[in-house]
Design a protein around this motif. Structure first.
Motif, PDB file in Angstrom:
ATOM      1  N   THR A 214       0.803  -1.223   0.000  1.00 17.31           N
ATOM      2  CA  THR A 214       0.000   0.000   0.000  1.00 17.31           C
ATOM      3  C   THR A 214       0.839   1.278   0.000  1.00 17.31           C
ATOM      4  O   THR A 214       0.280   2.379  -0.105  1.00 17.31           O
ATOM      5  N   MET A 215       2.137   1.169   0.121  1.00 17.98           N
ATOM      6  CA  MET A 215       2.979   2.366   0.160  1.00 17.98           C
ATOM      7  C   MET A 215       4.376   2.017  -0.348  1.00 17.98           C
ATOM      8  O   MET A 215       4.733   0.848  -0.501  1.00 17.98           O
ATOM      9  N   GLY A 216       5.156   3.072  -0.623  1.00 19.35           N
ATOM     10  CA  GLY A 216       6.520   2.875  -1.090  1.00 19.35           C
ATOM     11  C   GLY A 216       6.683   3.212  -2.556  1.00 19.35           C
ATOM     12  O   GLY A 216       5.725   3.226  -3.338  1.00 19.35           O
ATOM     13  N   SER A 217       7.911   3.497  -2.934  1.00 13.61           N
ATOM     14  CA  SER A 217       8.257   3.794  -4.322  1.00 13.61           C
ATOM     15  C   SER A 217       9.753   3.588  -4.486  1.00 13.61           C
ATOM     16  O   SER A 217      10.491   3.424  -3.509  1.00 13.61           O
ATOM     17  N   ALA A 218      10.204   3.620  -5.729  1.00 14.68           N
ATOM     18  CA  ALA A 218      11.638   3.484  -5.982  1.00 14.68           C
ATOM     19  C   ALA A 218      12.410   4.619  -5.312  1.00 14.68           C
ATOM     20  O   ALA A 218      13.472   4.401  -4.717  1.00 14.68           O
ATOM     21  N   ARG A 219      11.875   5.809  -5.401  1.00 15.09           N
ATOM     22  CA  ARG A 219      12.552   6.960  -4.809  1.00 15.09           C
ATOM     23  C   ARG A 219      12.657   6.814  -3.302  1.00 15.09           C
ATOM     24  O   ARG A 219      13.693   7.095  -2.699  1.00 15.09           O
ATOM     25  N   GLN A 220      11.586   6.376  -2.664  1.00 15.55           N
ATOM     26  CA  GLN A 220      11.579   6.252  -1.218  1.00 15.55           C
ATOM     27  C   GLN A 220      12.480   5.125  -0.729  1.00 15.55           C
ATOM     28  O   GLN A 220      12.928   5.153   0.418  1.00 15.55           O
ATOM     29  N   TYR A 221      12.760   4.150  -1.592  1.00 16.17           N
ATOM     30  CA  TYR A 221      13.629   3.035  -1.222  1.00 16.17           C
ATOM     31  C   TYR A 221      15.034   3.190  -1.789  1.00 16.17           C
ATOM     32  O   TYR A 221      15.814   2.232  -1.818  1.00 16.17           O
ATOM     33  N   ARG A 222      15.364   4.389  -2.193  1.00 16.76           N
ATOM     34  CA  ARG A 222      16.682   4.631  -2.790  1.00 16.76           C
ATOM     35  C   ARG A 222      17.815   4.271  -1.836  1.00 16.76           C
ATOM     36  O   ARG A 222      18.870   3.787  -2.249  1.00 16.76           O
ATOM     37  N   GLY A 223      17.600   4.493  -0.537  1.00 18.27           N
ATOM     38  CA  GLY A 223      18.643   4.169   0.430  1.00 18.27           C
ATOM     39  C   GLY A 223      19.010   2.696   0.411  1.00 18.27           C
ATOM     40  O   GLY A 223      20.187   2.330   0.502  1.00 18.27           O
ATOM     41  N   ILE A 224      18.000   1.821   0.291  1.00 20.73           N
ATOM     42  CA  ILE A 224      18.270   0.384   0.205  1.00 20.73           C
ATOM     43  C   ILE A 224      18.958   0.052  -1.115  1.00 20.73           C
ATOM     44  O   ILE A 224      19.868  -0.787  -1.164  1.00 20.73           O
ATOM     45  N   HIS A 225      18.547   0.712  -2.201  1.00 16.40           N
ATOM     46  CA  HIS A 225      19.206   0.472  -3.490  1.00 16.40           C
ATOM     47  C   HIS A 225      20.700   0.796  -3.386  1.00 16.40           C
ATOM     48  O   HIS A 225      21.552   0.054  -3.904  1.00 16.40           O
ATOM     49  N   ILE A 226      21.001   1.915  -2.727  1.00 13.88           N
ATOM     50  CA  ILE A 226      22.404   2.315  -2.582  1.00 13.88           C
ATOM     51  C   ILE A 226      23.163   1.297  -1.739  1.00 13.88           C
ATOM     52  O   ILE A 226      24.275   0.887  -2.091  1.00 13.88           O
ATOM     53  N   GLN A 227      22.558   0.874  -0.633  1.00 13.02           N
ATOM     54  CA  GLN A 227      23.203  -0.136   0.216  1.00 13.02           C
ATOM     55  C   GLN A 227      23.434  -1.426  -0.567  1.00 13.02           C
ATOM     56  O   GLN A 227      24.490  -2.059  -0.451  1.00 13.02           O
ATOM     57  N   MET A 228      22.433  -1.825  -1.359  1.00 14.23           N
ATOM     58  CA  MET A 228      22.553  -3.052  -2.141  1.00 14.23           C
ATOM     59  C   MET A 228      23.650  -2.922  -3.197  1.00 14.23           C
ATOM     60  O   MET A 228      24.429  -3.850  -3.421  1.00 14.23           O
ATOM     61  N   ALA A 229      23.732  -1.756  -3.850  1.00 13.01           N
ATOM     62  CA  ALA A 229      24.771  -1.539  -4.858  1.00 13.01           C
ATOM     63  C   ALA A 229      26.161  -1.593  -4.227  1.00 13.01           C
ATOM     64  O   ALA A 229      27.100  -2.164  -4.802  1.00 13.01           O
ATOM     65  N   ARG A 230      26.298  -1.017  -3.045  1.00 11.49           N
ATOM     66  CA  ARG A 230      27.598  -1.026  -2.366  1.00 11.49           C
ATOM     67  C   ARG A 230      27.978  -2.438  -1.926  1.00 11.49           C
ATOM     68  O   ARG A 230      29.124  -2.857  -2.066  1.00 11.49           O
ATOM     69  N   ALA A 231      27.007  -3.159  -1.374  1.00  9.94           N
ATOM     70  CA  ALA A 231      27.297  -4.497  -0.854  1.00  9.94           C
ATOM     71  C   ALA A 231      27.567  -5.505  -1.958  1.00  9.94           C
ATOM     72  O   ALA A 231      28.436  -6.376  -1.818  1.00  9.94           O
ATOM     73  N   SER A 232      26.824  -5.409  -3.057  1.00  9.38           N
ATOM     74  CA  SER A 232      26.933  -6.406  -4.128  1.00  9.38           C
ATOM     75  C   SER A 232      27.881  -6.002  -5.238  1.00  9.38           C
ATOM     76  O   SER A 232      28.312  -6.843  -6.025  1.00  9.38           O
ATOM     77  N   GLN A 233      28.182  -4.691  -5.313  1.00  7.34           N
ATOM     78  CA  GLN A 233      28.955  -4.137  -6.425  1.00  7.34           C
ATOM     79  C   GLN A 233      28.275  -4.427  -7.765  1.00  7.34           C
ATOM     80  O   GLN A 233      28.920  -4.668  -8.778  1.00  7.34           O
ATOM     81  N   MET A 234      26.942  -4.405  -7.751  1.00  7.48           N
ATOM     82  CA  MET A 234      26.139  -4.578  -8.958  1.00  7.48           C
ATOM     83  C   MET A 234      25.228  -3.365  -9.130  1.00  7.48           C
ATOM     84  O   MET A 234      24.923  -2.657  -8.174  1.00  7.48           O
ATOM     85  N   ARG A 235      24.774  -3.155 -10.360  1.00 10.27           N
ATOM     86  CA  ARG A 235      23.718  -2.190 -10.583  1.00 10.27           C
ATOM     87  C   ARG A 235      22.440  -2.669  -9.900  1.00 10.27           C
ATOM     88  O   ARG A 235      22.189  -3.871  -9.827  1.00 10.27           O
ATOM     89  N   VAL A 236      21.656  -1.719  -9.427  1.00  4.05           N
ATOM     90  CA  VAL A 236      20.388  -2.055  -8.776  1.00  4.05           C
ATOM     91  C   VAL A 236      19.271  -1.265  -9.452  1.00  4.05           C
ATOM     92  O   VAL A 236      19.301  -0.029  -9.466  1.00  4.05           O
ATOM     93  N   LEU A 237      18.310  -1.972 -10.019  1.00  5.00           N
ATOM     94  CA  LEU A 237      17.163  -1.330 -10.644  1.00  5.00           C
ATOM     95  C   LEU A 237      15.960  -1.469  -9.717  1.00  5.00           C
ATOM     96  O   LEU A 237      15.544  -2.582  -9.388  1.00  5.00           O
ATOM     97  N   GLY A 238      15.424  -0.346  -9.278  1.00  6.05           N
ATOM     98  CA  GLY A 238      14.208  -0.330  -8.470  1.00  6.05           C
ATOM     99  C   GLY A 238      13.088   0.322  -9.254  1.00  6.05           C
ATOM    100  O   GLY A 238      13.333   1.165 -10.129  1.00  6.05           O
ATOM    101  N   PHE A 239      11.860  -0.022  -8.952  1.00  4.03           N
ATOM    102  CA  PHE A 239      10.727   0.509  -9.699  1.00  4.03           C
ATOM    103  C   PHE A 239       9.539   0.725  -8.765  1.00  4.03           C
ATOM    104  O   PHE A 239       9.452   0.129  -7.683  1.00  4.03           O
ATOM    105  N   SER A 240       8.620   1.576  -9.193  1.00  8.27           N
ATOM    106  CA  SER A 240       7.450   1.940  -8.385  1.00  8.27           C
ATOM    107  C   SER A 240       6.223   1.205  -8.913  1.00  8.27           C
ATOM    108  O   SER A 240       5.551   1.700  -9.825  1.00  8.27           O
ATOM    109  N   TYR A 241       5.949   0.034  -8.360  1.00  8.57           N
ATOM    110  CA  TYR A 241       4.746  -0.677  -8.797  1.00  8.57           C
ATOM    111  C   TYR A 241       3.505  -0.002  -8.217  1.00  8.57           C
ATOM    112  O   TYR A 241       3.558   0.682  -7.197  1.00  8.57           O
ATOM    113  N   ARG A 242       2.388  -0.197  -8.908  1.00  9.20           N
ATOM    114  CA  ARG A 242       1.131   0.429  -8.477  1.00  9.20           C
ATOM    115  C   ARG A 242       0.615  -0.226  -7.198  1.00  9.20           C
ATOM    116  O   ARG A 242       0.762  -1.427  -7.001  1.00  9.20           O
TER     117      ARG A 242
END
Length: 359
Positions: A146-174
């Motif tokens: 019921t809530m959340g978006s790619a922008r709002q979860y950007r912090g986790i994307h950054i953490q995931m990119a740092r930890a995995s050293q991979m690109r991270v694609l996040g998206f805002s599902y309806r």
């Protein structure tokens, strides 16, 4: 009007943050932490996440919740700015393959009938500083559907990119209740198709998600049966009608609390039931897409599951991993003592946070 609304949202988020921090300090100083071994940072992180979870459960507080979701991550980025490159874009429509649609079972006809968003699905890709990996993470955010978006979860994307050293694609599902199931699954499928369009093979894709996003990550795999490189699931929701003991043991400790699935404001009800009908009208509660604990795990990619040792869904997750292993799946479960639901998203840092991301 937009500027007035933004000022009001910033004021709401700021007042809420100061209120939670003040209450957390008083609580920790006078009564001690919720769990005796928690540091103040862990207590504060718990209280911040619990405040947002509580606001999301009451319609009258949804505006407060939206303000916090929008502006707390911005404040965190301001305090601790990242250097990781970021690209924002919209995911266009891709063709649903008939083989994938047929795997959706009771959701097949609804998947065929879903309309793609006119402007596409909002998405963003975070790259590590040293972007040399041949793999990519497709991240499905949580938020109780019921809530959340790619922008709002950007912090986790950054953490995931740092930890995995991979690109991270996040998206805002309806989101529910405006969009009921299987619209979020459709949007996840479009994001997956876009990753394939970017040139990545299934074996180069790691699908990750937290809570409801972990549920959708498992549903996406069931829909495609793709040979993903791996799945990474943080406190995934795997059952929707659980009465296992952890829901009672940790109900007043975890950031989540037990709910009545027949309550029209419960996230599961909003996700599954259009127009406030009774859930008894729908045969969905044991459907493997909605409740992956009932899935056929044949061919499940190597899977890492992390959970807190003090979360209400703990017994559900342990039963899920047990069933998957009994079917031959390679699945690793990491339990972090005394931690709560999706503690990986904590700010400030909690105990075990660095350890979890290192793993």
């Amino acid at each position: 009007m937009d500027s007035v609304r933004e000022i009001h949202m910033i004021a709401t988020a700021t007042f809420s943050l100061l209120s939670v921090v003040t209450w957390s300090i008083i609580r920790f100083t006078v009564w001690g932490p919720t769990i005796s071994v928690w540091t103040y940072r862990t207590q504060l992180s718990h209280d911040l996440l619990q405040f947002m979870a509580t606001c999301s459960a009451f319609p009258i507080l949804h505006q407060v919740n939206q303000a916090c979701l929008e502006y707390w991550p911005r404040l965190a980025q301001y305090i601790n700015p990242s250097r990781e490159p970021l690209t924002q874009f919209q995911i266009p429509q891709y063709q649903l393959t008939e083989a994938d649609v047929e795997r959706a079972g009771m959701w097949s006809n609804k998947l065929r009938a879903i309309s793609h968003p006119p402007l596409g699905i909002d998405a963003e890709c975070t790259s590590p500083i040293s972007d040399t990996s041949q793999y990519i993470v497709l991240y499905v955010h949580g938020g109780a559907y019921t809530m959340g978006s790619a922008r709002q979860y950007r912090g986790i994307h950054i953490q995931m990119a740092r930890a995995s050293q991979m690109r991270v694609l996040g998206f805002s599902y309806r989101l529910a209740p405006t969009h009921t199931y299987p619209v979020p699954l459709y949007d996840a499928y479009m994001a997956y198709k876009h990753v394939r369009h970017m040139g990545y093979a299934d074996t180069q894709i790691v699908v990750a998600g937290d809570s409801a996003g972990g549920n959708l990550a498992l549903a996406l795999w069931q829909l495609t049966r793709a040979t993903f490189h791996a799945l990474v699931l943080f406190s995934p929701r795997v059952d929707v009608v659980s009465f296992r003991q952890s829901w009672k043991t940790y109900n007043h400790i975890d950031i989540l609390q037990a709910y009545d699935i027949q309550d029209p404001v419960s996230p599961i009800h909003q996700l599954l039931v259009p127009n406030n009908k009774s859930l008894s009208d729908l045969d969905v509660l044991s459907d493997p897409f909605v409740a992956p604990i009932h899935a056929d795990f044949t061919g499940l990619p190597p899977t890492l599951v992390q959970m807190g040792g003090a979360e209400v869904m703990g017994d559900d997750i342990q039963e899920f991993t047990k069933r998957a292993r009994m079917q031959g799946a390679h699945i690793e479960l990491q339990v972090y003592d005394n931690m709560f639901h999706v503690f990986q998203a904590s700010l400030p840092k909690t105990q075990h946070l660095d350890e979890a991301w290192d793993n």
